[in-house]
Design a protein around this motif. Structure first.
Motif, PDB file in Angstrom:
ATOM      1  N   ASN A  83      48.597 -11.633  17.518  1.00  0.00           N
ATOM      2  CA  ASN A  83      49.606 -12.402  18.295  1.00  0.00           C
ATOM      3  C   ASN A  83      48.978 -12.761  19.430  1.00  0.00           C
ATOM      4  O   ASN A  83      48.357 -12.093  20.360  1.00  0.00           O
ATOM      5  CB  ASN A  83      50.814 -11.690  18.741  1.00  0.00           C
ATOM      6  N   TRP A  84      48.545 -14.192  19.894  1.00  0.00           N
ATOM      7  CA  TRP A  84      48.026 -14.768  20.916  1.00  0.00           C
ATOM      8  C   TRP A  84      48.995 -15.411  21.923  1.00  0.00           C
ATOM      9  O   TRP A  84      48.695 -15.819  22.859  1.00  0.00           O
ATOM     10  CB  TRP A  84      46.853 -16.110  20.412  1.00  0.00           C
ATOM     11  N   LEU A  85      50.116 -15.031  21.713  1.00  0.00           N
ATOM     12  CA  LEU A  85      51.223 -15.419  22.936  1.00  0.00           C
ATOM     13  C   LEU A  85      50.934 -14.874  24.130  1.00  0.00           C
ATOM     14  O   LEU A  85      50.925 -13.810  24.021  1.00  0.00           O
ATOM     15  CB  LEU A  85      52.738 -15.367  22.357  1.00  0.00           C
ATOM     16  N   GLY A  86      51.008 -15.696  25.256  1.00  0.00           N
ATOM     17  CA  GLY A  86      50.698 -15.058  26.344  1.00  0.00           C
ATOM     18  C   GLY A  86      49.153 -14.982  26.906  1.00  0.00           C
ATOM     19  O   GLY A  86      49.145 -14.765  27.973  1.00  0.00           O
ATOM     20  N   VAL A  87      48.443 -15.024  25.866  1.00  0.00           N
ATOM     21  CA  VAL A  87      46.970 -14.763  26.389  1.00  0.00           C
ATOM     22  C   VAL A  87      46.468 -16.292  26.885  1.00  0.00           C
ATOM     23  O   VAL A  87      47.026 -17.233  26.595  1.00  0.00           O
ATOM     24  CB  VAL A  87      45.986 -14.724  25.029  1.00  0.00           C
ATOM     25  N   ASN A  88      45.711 -16.174  28.086  1.00  0.00           N
ATOM     26  CA  ASN A  88      45.343 -17.281  29.008  1.00  0.00           C
ATOM     27  C   ASN A  88      44.005 -18.098  28.390  1.00  0.00           C
ATOM     28  O   ASN A  88      42.920 -17.310  28.339  1.00  0.00           O
ATOM     29  CB  ASN A  88      45.074 -16.721  30.449  1.00  0.00           C
ATOM     30  N   TYR A  89      44.414 -19.277  27.850  1.00  0.00           N
ATOM     31  CA  TYR A  89      43.206 -19.792  26.996  1.00  0.00           C
ATOM     32  C   TYR A  89      42.238 -20.262  28.182  1.00  0.00           C
ATOM     33  O   TYR A  89      40.994 -19.904  27.707  1.00  0.00           O
ATOM     34  CB  TYR A  89      43.852 -21.059  26.730  1.00  0.00           C
ATOM     35  N   LEU A  90      42.470 -20.430  29.309  1.00  0.00           N
ATOM     36  CA  LEU A  90      41.192 -20.828  30.500  1.00  0.00           C
ATOM     37  C   LEU A  90      40.519 -19.581  30.672  1.00  0.00           C
ATOM     38  O   LEU A  90      39.338 -19.839  30.636  1.00  0.00           O
ATOM     39  CB  LEU A  90      42.317 -21.074  31.724  1.00  0.00           C
ATOM     40  N   GLU A  91      41.284 -18.539  30.803  1.00  0.00           N
ATOM     41  CA  GLU A  91      40.549 -17.118  30.884  1.00  0.00           C
ATOM     42  C   GLU A  91      39.559 -16.944  29.699  1.00  0.00           C
ATOM     43  O   GLU A  91      38.410 -16.417  30.095  1.00  0.00           O
ATOM     44  CB  GLU A  91      41.292 -16.095  31.142  1.00  0.00           C
ATOM     45  N   GLU A  92      39.836 -17.156  28.444  1.00  0.00           N
ATOM     46  CA  GLU A  92      39.110 -17.131  27.320  1.00  0.00           C
ATOM     47  C   GLU A  92      37.891 -17.903  27.396  1.00  0.00           C
ATOM     48  O   GLU A  92      36.667 -17.329  27.024  1.00  0.00           O
ATOM     49  CB  GLU A  92      39.728 -17.137  26.237  1.00  0.00           C
ATOM     50  N   CYS A  93      38.142 -19.012  27.826  1.00  0.00           N
ATOM     51  CA  CYS A  93      36.971 -19.804  28.115  1.00  0.00           C
ATOM     52  C   CYS A  93      36.125 -19.428  29.132  1.00  0.00           C
ATOM     53  O   CYS A  93      34.709 -19.410  28.828  1.00  0.00           O
ATOM     54  CB  CYS A  93      37.349 -21.304  28.608  1.00  0.00           C
ATOM     55  N   ARG A  94      36.538 -18.864  30.421  1.00  0.00           N
ATOM     56  CA  ARG A  94      35.661 -18.525  31.301  1.00  0.00           C
ATOM     57  C   ARG A  94      34.856 -17.195  30.768  1.00  0.00           C
ATOM     58  O   ARG A  94      33.835 -17.006  31.283  1.00  0.00           O
ATOM     59  CB  ARG A  94      36.402 -18.206  32.582  1.00  0.00           C
ATOM     60  N   LYS A  95      35.587 -16.326  29.891  1.00  0.00           N
ATOM     61  CA  LYS A  95      35.058 -15.220  29.567  1.00  0.00           C
ATOM     62  C   LYS A  95      33.803 -15.769  28.669  1.00  0.00           C
ATOM     63  O   LYS A  95      32.503 -14.971  28.580  1.00  0.00           O
ATOM     64  CB  LYS A  95      35.744 -14.228  28.812  1.00  0.00           C
ATOM     65  N   ALA A  96      34.086 -16.599  27.876  1.00  0.00           N
ATOM     66  CA  ALA A  96      32.798 -17.231  27.041  1.00  0.00           C
ATOM     67  C   ALA A  96      31.628 -17.630  27.648  1.00  0.00           C
ATOM     68  O   ALA A  96      30.505 -17.344  27.336  1.00  0.00           O
ATOM     69  CB  ALA A  96      33.241 -18.547  25.962  1.00  0.00           C
ATOM     70  N   ALA A  97      32.028 -18.356  28.844  1.00  0.00           N
ATOM     71  CA  ALA A  97      30.893 -18.796  29.674  1.00  0.00           C
ATOM     72  C   ALA A  97      30.165 -17.642  30.445  1.00  0.00           C
ATOM     73  O   ALA A  97      29.072 -17.589  30.444  1.00  0.00           O
ATOM     74  CB  ALA A  97      31.537 -19.732  30.913  1.00  0.00           C
ATOM     75  N   LEU A  98      31.028 -16.696  30.708  1.00  0.00           N
ATOM     76  CA  LEU A  98      30.221 -15.464  31.450  1.00  0.00           C
ATOM     77  C   LEU A  98      29.214 -14.589  30.210  1.00  0.00           C
ATOM     78  O   LEU A  98      28.037 -13.961  30.659  1.00  0.00           O
ATOM     79  CB  LEU A  98      31.243 -14.478  31.826  1.00  0.00           C
ATOM     80  N   MET A  99      29.657 -14.913  28.904  1.00  0.00           N
ATOM     81  CA  MET A  99      28.647 -14.219  28.177  1.00  0.00           C
ATOM     82  C   MET A  99      27.459 -15.230  27.500  1.00  0.00           C
ATOM     83  O   MET A  99      26.734 -15.201  26.565  1.00  0.00           O
ATOM     84  CB  MET A  99      29.505 -14.039  26.682  1.00  0.00           C
ATOM     85  N   GLY A 100      27.461 -16.358  28.123  1.00  0.00           N
ATOM     86  CA  GLY A 100      26.442 -17.371  27.996  1.00  0.00           C
ATOM     87  C   GLY A 100      26.655 -18.414  27.346  1.00  0.00           C
ATOM     88  O   GLY A 100      25.658 -19.315  27.055  1.00  0.00           O
ATOM     89  N   GLU A 101      27.936 -18.777  27.085  1.00  0.00           N
ATOM     90  CA  GLU A 101      28.223 -20.030  26.399  1.00  0.00           C
ATOM     91  C   GLU A 101      28.596 -21.124  27.138  1.00  0.00           C
ATOM     92  O   GLU A 101      29.754 -21.013  27.703  1.00  0.00           O
ATOM     93  CB  GLU A 101      29.462 -19.589  25.500  1.00  0.00           C
ATOM     94  N   GLU A 102      27.673 -21.950  27.420  1.00  0.00           N
ATOM     95  CA  GLU A 102      27.781 -23.073  28.271  1.00  0.00           C
ATOM     96  C   GLU A 102      28.997 -23.904  28.132  1.00  0.00           C
ATOM     97  O   GLU A 102      29.813 -24.596  28.708  1.00  0.00           O
ATOM     98  CB  GLU A 102      26.440 -24.060  28.572  1.00  0.00           C
ATOM     99  N   ASN A 103      29.380 -24.123  26.567  1.00  0.00           N
ATOM    100  CA  ASN A 103      30.679 -24.759  26.191  1.00  0.00           C
ATOM    101  C   ASN A 103      31.944 -24.237  26.798  1.00  0.00           C
ATOM    102  O   ASN A 103      32.725 -25.098  27.044  1.00  0.00           O
ATOM    103  CB  ASN A 103      30.617 -24.829  24.790  1.00  0.00           C
ATOM    104  N   GLY A 104      31.982 -23.025  27.016  1.00  0.00           N
ATOM    105  CA  GLY A 104      33.036 -22.379  27.835  1.00  0.00           C
ATOM    106  C   GLY A 104      33.245 -22.998  29.164  1.00  0.00           C
ATOM    107  O   GLY A 104      34.596 -23.458  29.443  1.00  0.00           O
ATOM    108  N   ASN A 105      32.224 -23.272  30.185  1.00  0.00           N
ATOM    109  CA  ASN A 105      32.405 -23.947  31.303  1.00  0.00           C
ATOM    110  C   ASN A 105      32.918 -25.362  30.926  1.00  0.00           C
ATOM    111  O   ASN A 105      33.852 -25.841  31.788  1.00  0.00           O
ATOM    112  CB  ASN A 105      31.007 -23.781  32.060  1.00  0.00           C
TER     113      ASN A 105
END
Length: 268
Positions: free
Chosen positions: A49-71
């Motif tokens: 269940n992904w309801l309530g998960v913040n999509y923007l925060e998920e993108c930023r987490k990906a960026a912190l892991m080195g995925e430039e596409n997240g930014n």
């Protein structure tokens, strides 16, 4: 009404496009079944269940892991949420351990009952990208020898020059000329001449296998080698190796004043 909503959900779950809907804060308010598979395939936390998960925060987490596409995704999405842009579109690679993959991310918005929501879809465009790469490769390759063509040589050399300059690495270039190739053509015919060009290209391509290397057909019977991060001494050794291997082919050129078998000359 409930039946209509259920019917619509079944339709969305049947769609292969990966879809989530978020609100103004970035929180997910809807996702389809394809999204669950997409998230799992891309090493995201497995959730039912992904309801309530913040999509923007998920993108930023990906960026912190080195995925430039997240930014890039987060920045584009924020501009749509703020009203600066009406739509956001982004194509990005998302390769797995076993295959190359590309996706198209699209963000659109809609309003209902005075609230704004944003539809985010991820569409697999791998087949399209592979087809585009094949077309690009055809445009870059010499049709006879399967070496790079002159156009791609110019592009590659400019890029490799800048890269080596940035990292203060040496860059070598070899220009190769087949000795008395016209005599070979006149003696044995153009078909034998074409076979000769293919064999020479094969030897040169085998010598230039690294990402910073390139073998290209420079002219009719001329080739060029770009050797990234290679000093003159090493390039000289590679040039001598190429000359030895061409001689070892023992391609007849009996009317050549240099040698009865094919030889090449190289400038560095």
């Amino acid at each position: 009404m409930e039946k209509s909503c259920s019917f619509l959900e079944h339709i969305l779950d049947a769609i292969t496009e990966h879809i989530v809907v978020i609100d103004n804060s970035g929180a997910i308010v809807f996702f389809n079944q394809a999204w669950l598979c997409f998230a799992a395939d891309n090493n995201r936390q497995v959730r039912k269940n992904w309801l309530g998960v913040n999509y923007l925060e998920e993108c930023r987490k990906a960026a912190l892991m080195g995925e430039e596409n997240g930014n890039i995704a987060a920045a584009g999405l924020e501009k749509v949420i703020s009203g600066e842009n009406n739509r956001f579109y982004f194509e990005y690679p998302c390769h797995s351990e076993f295959e190359q993959r590309w996706f198209k991310l699209t963000v659109t918005q809609f309003e209902t009952r005075g609230e704004r929501f944003f539809v985010i879809s991820h569409l697999n465009i791998t087949d399209l990208k592979i087809a585009e790469q094949e077309v690009q490769n055809l445009l870059r390759v010499d049709g006879l020898t399967n070496a790079a063509n002159r156009r791609y040589l110019d592009e590659f050399l400019a890029r490799e020059w800048n890269r080596c300059a940035r990292y203060r690495q040496p860059l070598s270039m070899a220009l190769i000329d087949i000795d008395h190739f016209k005599l070979l053509n006149d003696t044995y015919g153009h078909q034998r001449g074409d076979d000769c060009l293919k064999k020479v290209a094969s030897v040169l391509k085998a010598i230039s296998q690294r990402p910073g290397d390139l073998c290209a057909r420079y002219g009719g019977d001329e080739f060029a080698l770009i050797l990234g991060n290679t000093d003159l001494l090493t390039a000289g050794n590679l040039a001598e190796k190429a000359m030895r291997e061409i001689r070892a082919l023992k391609i007849p050129n009996k009317n050549s004043p240099v040698s009865p078998t094919l030889t090449i000359s190289i400038g560095l």
